[in-house]
Design an enzyme around this catalytic site. Structure first.
Site, short mmCIF file in Angstrom:
data_model
loop_
_atom_site.label_atom_id
_atom_site.label_comp_id
_atom_site.label_asym_id
_atom_site.label_seq_id
_atom_site.Cartn_x
_atom_site.Cartn_y
_atom_site.Cartn_z
N ASP A 157 0.83 -1.19 0.00
CA ASP A 157 0.00 0.00 0.00
C ASP A 157 0.87 1.25 0.00
OD1 ASP A 157 -2.23 -1.62 0.10
OD2 ASP A 157 -2.41 -1.51 2.28
N LYS A 158 0.28 2.36 -0.41
CA LYS A 158 1.01 3.62 -0.53
C LYS A 158 1.84 3.94 0.70
CE LYS A 158 0.10 8.59 -0.86
NZ LYS A 158 -0.95 9.64 -0.89
#
EC number: 5.4.99.-
Length: 321
Positions: free
Chosen positions: A139-140
């Site tokens: 994820d970011k």
């Protein structure tokens, strides 16, 4: 510029699947499941001449399916000089330690500021590898280890090993709540029915298994080591929230911070200032796709998680009943 796509087929009389999106995936394997679902939602799919916009619509066999959509041509991926922390590289693979605030693959709002764009700048030939060599995502705002293939051969083998659960991935997380002991979460995950950027526990979803063990307990939080047996989107975040131990700082699944009684101002401000999920990919183990030898890498916790653990430790040591 756009391309017009027109597809026609008849639903087979005998099929193990009966949902429209599942049937489309069987009939048109060239297109991804997510793309086919988008076409349904955008009213580009008709059944027996009637537009259908619900992916779960039941099929019974013999229906005439028509797809009529316009697809915008994507611009080619662009190279961008974004720093990458490379921890290992040989002619076949790259292992990176991803920083926070960095999306892995281009998407809405992130056309050229991703790991993929950075990889193309770092090693231009990787643009010829499927997905620019990316085997799995983080994820970011999840930090830590990722493996990338530099050749199509290596990519094919690593993706298969990932599907066969031969790639071992361990994470560390700091969660809200004081756990008694480790355990296992086995709860299927699917996209949230109304919030399309979220995932949720859904017993008609894909199987998902997460193992976790306690590294240290604090007054109202726990430091965990976790191992993925499957790799669903947001898996650790969704599973921990599901058992009521959401990750500190998780903007989607975390909820309100949980503060122990008589917490100091420094403790409270540190907790409120932690704006990303406290999750880091600490260990990655593979069988090399060419050499065949087992390889393992470790990545220390980033400074923000170390600082968070320090303040939790100070709070525990300072508090007296």
């Amino acid at each position: 510029m756009s391309n017009k796509i027109e597809l026609n087929a008849i639903v087979p009389q005998v099929s193990l699947k009966n949902r429209l999106d599942q049937i489309l995936a069987e009939l048109f394997p060239k297109y991804s499941r997510s793309i086919l679902k988008q076409w349904i939602l955008c009213r580009g799919v008709s059944v027996n001449g009637n537009i259908v916009d619900l992916a779960k619509t039941k099929m019974f066999g013999g229906e005439k399916i028509c797809i009529n959509v316009e697809v915008k041509k994507k611009d080619p991926w662009k190279a961008k000089d974004i720093p990458l922390h490379v921890v290992y590289e040989d002619p076949h693979i790259i292992v990176i330690n991803k920083q926070e605030n960095l999306v892995v693959h281009p998407g809405a709002g992130h056309d050229d500021d991703t790991v993929l764009n950075a990889l193309i700048h770092y090693f231009p030939a990787i643009i010829n590898v499927p997905r620019a060599g990316i085997v799995h995502r983080l994820d970011k705002d999840t930090t830590g280890l990722m493996i990338v293939a530099k050749t199509t051969f290596a990519h094919t083998h690593l993706v298969k090993d990932l599907q066969d659960r031969k790639i071992i991935r361990e994470y560390e997380a700091i969660v809200m709540g004081r756990m008694i002991a480790g355990g296992i979460v086995k709860s299927p995950i699917a996209r949230h029915p109304t919030k399309r950027t979220h995932m949720a526990i859904d017993y008609s979803g894909k199987p998902a298994t997460t193992y976790y063990r306690v590294l240290k307990k604090f007054r109202a939080h726990t430091w965990l080591q976790l191992q993925l047996c499957t790799g669903r989107m947001h898996q650790i975040r969704v599973h921990m929230a599901h058992i009521n131990y959401p990750l500190i700082g998780d903007p989607v699944y975390g909820g309100r911070p949980r503060l122990p009684k008589a917490a100091s101002e420094a403790f409270i401000s540190t907790l409120h200032a932690f704006k990303r999920q406290a999750l880091h990919s600490t260990m990655l183990s593979i069988d090399h796709p060419v050499f065949g030898i087992q390889m393992k890498w470790h990545a220390q916790l980033p400074k923000d998680m170390v600082n968070l653990l320090n303040i939790l430790e100070i709070d525990m040591n300072c508090y007296k009943e």
